[in-house]
Design an enzyme around this catalytic site. Structure first.
Site, PDB file in Angstrom:
ATOM      1  N   GLU A 255      92.064   4.023 119.516  1.00  0.00           N
ATOM      2  CA  GLU A 255      93.310   4.736 119.130  1.00  0.00           C
ATOM      3  C   GLU A 255      93.040   5.238 117.878  1.00  0.00           C
ATOM      4  O   GLU A 255      93.174   6.206 117.345  1.00  0.00           O
ATOM      5  CB  GLU A 255      94.737   4.242 118.575  1.00  0.00           C
ATOM      6  CG  GLU A 255      95.409   3.780 120.066  1.00  0.00           C
ATOM      7  CD  GLU A 255      96.446   2.515 119.977  1.00  0.00           C
ATOM      8  OE1 GLU A 255      96.935   2.278 119.242  1.00  0.00           O
ATOM      9  OE2 GLU A 255      96.820   1.803 121.254  1.00  0.00           O
ATOM     10  N   GLN A 292      73.706  32.436  96.364  1.00  0.00           N
ATOM     11  CA  GLN A 292      73.170  31.034  97.111  1.00  0.00           C
ATOM     12  C   GLN A 292      73.754  29.864  97.354  1.00  0.00           C
ATOM     13  O   GLN A 292      74.366  29.256  97.996  1.00  0.00           O
ATOM     14  CB  GLN A 292      72.324  30.639  95.560  1.00  0.00           C
ATOM     15  CG  GLN A 292      71.719  29.914  96.004  1.00  0.00           C
ATOM     16  CD  GLN A 292      70.886  29.116  94.292  1.00  0.00           C
ATOM     17  OE1 GLN A 292      71.342  29.412  93.352  1.00  0.00           O
ATOM     18  NE2 GLN A 292      69.248  29.019  95.080  1.00  0.00           N
TER      19      GLN A 292
END
Ligand SMILES: Cc1cc2nc3c(=O)[nH]c(=O)nc-3n(C[C@H](O)[C@H](O)[C@H](O)COP(=O)(O)OP(=O)(O)OC[C@H]3O[C@@H](n4cnc5c(N)ncnc54)[C@H](O)[C@@H]3O)c2cc1C
Length: 390
Positions: A255, A292
């Site tokens: 789960e 960048q």
């Protein structure tokens, strides 16, 4: 507006889990989400639940209870098929469908602990979508501390009489049946007091609240369930009385993996959308992806996503061998859901103001992702579990 369906960017370390049969199944699931779900997400969010017949459509295509034995209506396949179903839901950026809870949690309880009659009665109808199911553990007064559950089931003759209420129940509004965690004993050892009882939604005294007004996952019908002297035959008990806690523990690792899988794929989808967006969007005369800062951010996110992918796929290998430890699964759940939150936050930033607008998938991912750190055991409880193994 960007489309909700996108393919993830292939991971730097190629995945090795799937065969051509798995990939063919993936194609079926992908088309189902593209055709049946993505065009309707806004509608589901407005009405706070999917259309009921979506369950039947999924059933017709063999997308429900796929891992269940063929004699009970499933396809008897391995859990990689569940992984594919969850990944494709995430790549479609859908948070409305609650198929996995029904197929990978509720069906497993019935298959693991039900007697043959219960399996015959429920699993085939769950596989066709005729019956929608939920698992009701959490109560207004208790979530993490399951042993403090107060909903009672008292045996009177041949019937259990159930009283109490549950909250935050996924598939709760549409469910035809719920497995309800009830207190059946009063011993000092809290874990020995819990039992799992199958409750049909049409039983007298069983009522549902309206879907809850959540901040995200708005198309998912999460709601409250109320039990006022609900009588069910004692044959509706799943497994043995007092063994509820033990039964809930059996599939816990799996789960937690379900949440880790959706978060990993969700992060990959958010990332793919963002890479595309930074190529298309221009500022100062050039694509924002050429700055960048953008390139470094994307490189960092890609690295984090791929590190988690490698860990998760290794957990999946162990899961298939049935040797995945609870601590490793808890680590996957907490680390990957944290990573998902970080990725969508950074990706939203790279979208600028458009990232704050709900028609952009990244905005929806930003609000939808948050619940993953809370349900299936909060991330704090995951750390508790890991620390206990040290
Ligand atoms: C969208 C959604 C869907 C859900 N679906 C379902 C469902 O289908 N079925 C169902 O039964 N439940 C469902 N839940 C409920 C969910 O499992 C619980 O919300 C969760 O287990 C936490 O319980 P709680 O909300 O009572 O928080 P609490 O247990 O009250 O926790 C509050 C805070 O305290 C912290 N805390 C608690 N105990 C400890 C501890 N020992 N150490 C450190 N910190 C601790 C928690 O980490 C959390 O930060 C759903 C919840 C959401 C939001």
């Amino acid at each position: 507006m960007q489309s909700g369906a996108i393919r993830p960017i292939p991971n730097m370390l190629a995945r090795k889990l799937f065969t051509s049969d798995h990939e063919a199944f993936r194609e079926t699931v992908r088309k189902f989400y593209e055709k049946e779900v993505v065009p309707n997400i806004e509608k589901y969010e407005k009405q706070q639940h999917v259309d009921r017949d979506l369950w039947n459509k999924a059933g017709e295509l063999g997308l429900l209870c796929t891992t269940m034995p063929e004699e009970y209506g499933g396809s008897g396949v391995d859990r990689l098929y569940s992984m594919i179903l969850i990944e494709e839901q995430a790549y479609a950026m859908d948070s409305s469908t609650g198929f996995s809870l029904h197929s990978d949690i509720v069906a497993n309880y019935i298959n693991n602990f039900g007697n043959d009659e219960q399996k015959q009665k429920w699993l085939p109808k769950m596989a066709t979508g005729e019956t929608v199911t939920a698992i009701a553990m959490t109560e207004p007064g208790t979530g993490s501390d399951l042993q403090a559950v107060r909903t009672t089931a008292v045996l009177e003759g041949d019937e259990y009489v159930i009283n109490g209420s549950k909250i935050f129940i996924t598939n709760g509004y549409l469910c035809d049946m719920a497995i309800v965690v009830c207190k059946t004993g009063n011993t000092e050892k809290g874990s020995a007091n819990l039992s799992l009882i199958i409750v049909e939604a049409d039983r007298a005294g069983f009522s549902k609240g309206k879907p809850l007004n959540k901040i995200g996952m708005k198309g998912q019908d999460t709601c409250e369930l109320f039990f006022d002297n609900v009588r069910v035959p004692k044959e509706n008990l799943l497994g043995m009385e007092g063994m509820g806690f033990m039964m809930l523990m059996k599939e816990l690792a799996w789960e937690r993996m379900l949440v880790a899988i959706i978060c990993q794929a969700g992060a990959e989808a958010a990332f793919a959308h963002t890479v595309q967006y930074t190529k298309d969007r221009k500022a100062f005369g050039k694509p924002i992806g050429t700055f960048q800062n953008t390139r470094f951010k994307l490189a960092e996110l890609r690295t984090e996503i791929d590190f988690c992918r490698t860990y998760l796929d290794r957990c999946m290998e162990l899961q298939l061998e049935e040797s995945l430890g609870v601590d490793a699964a808890a680590a996957a759940k907490y680390k990957i859901s944290d990573m998902f939150s970080k990725v969508v936050d950074e990706c939203l930033q790279l979208h600028g103001g458009y990232g704050y607008m709900l028609e952009y998938p990244i905005a929806r991912a930003y609000i939808d992702n948050r619940a993953n750190r809370i349900y299936a055991g909060t991330n704090e409880i995951m750390k508790e579990l890991i620390s206990r193994t040290l």
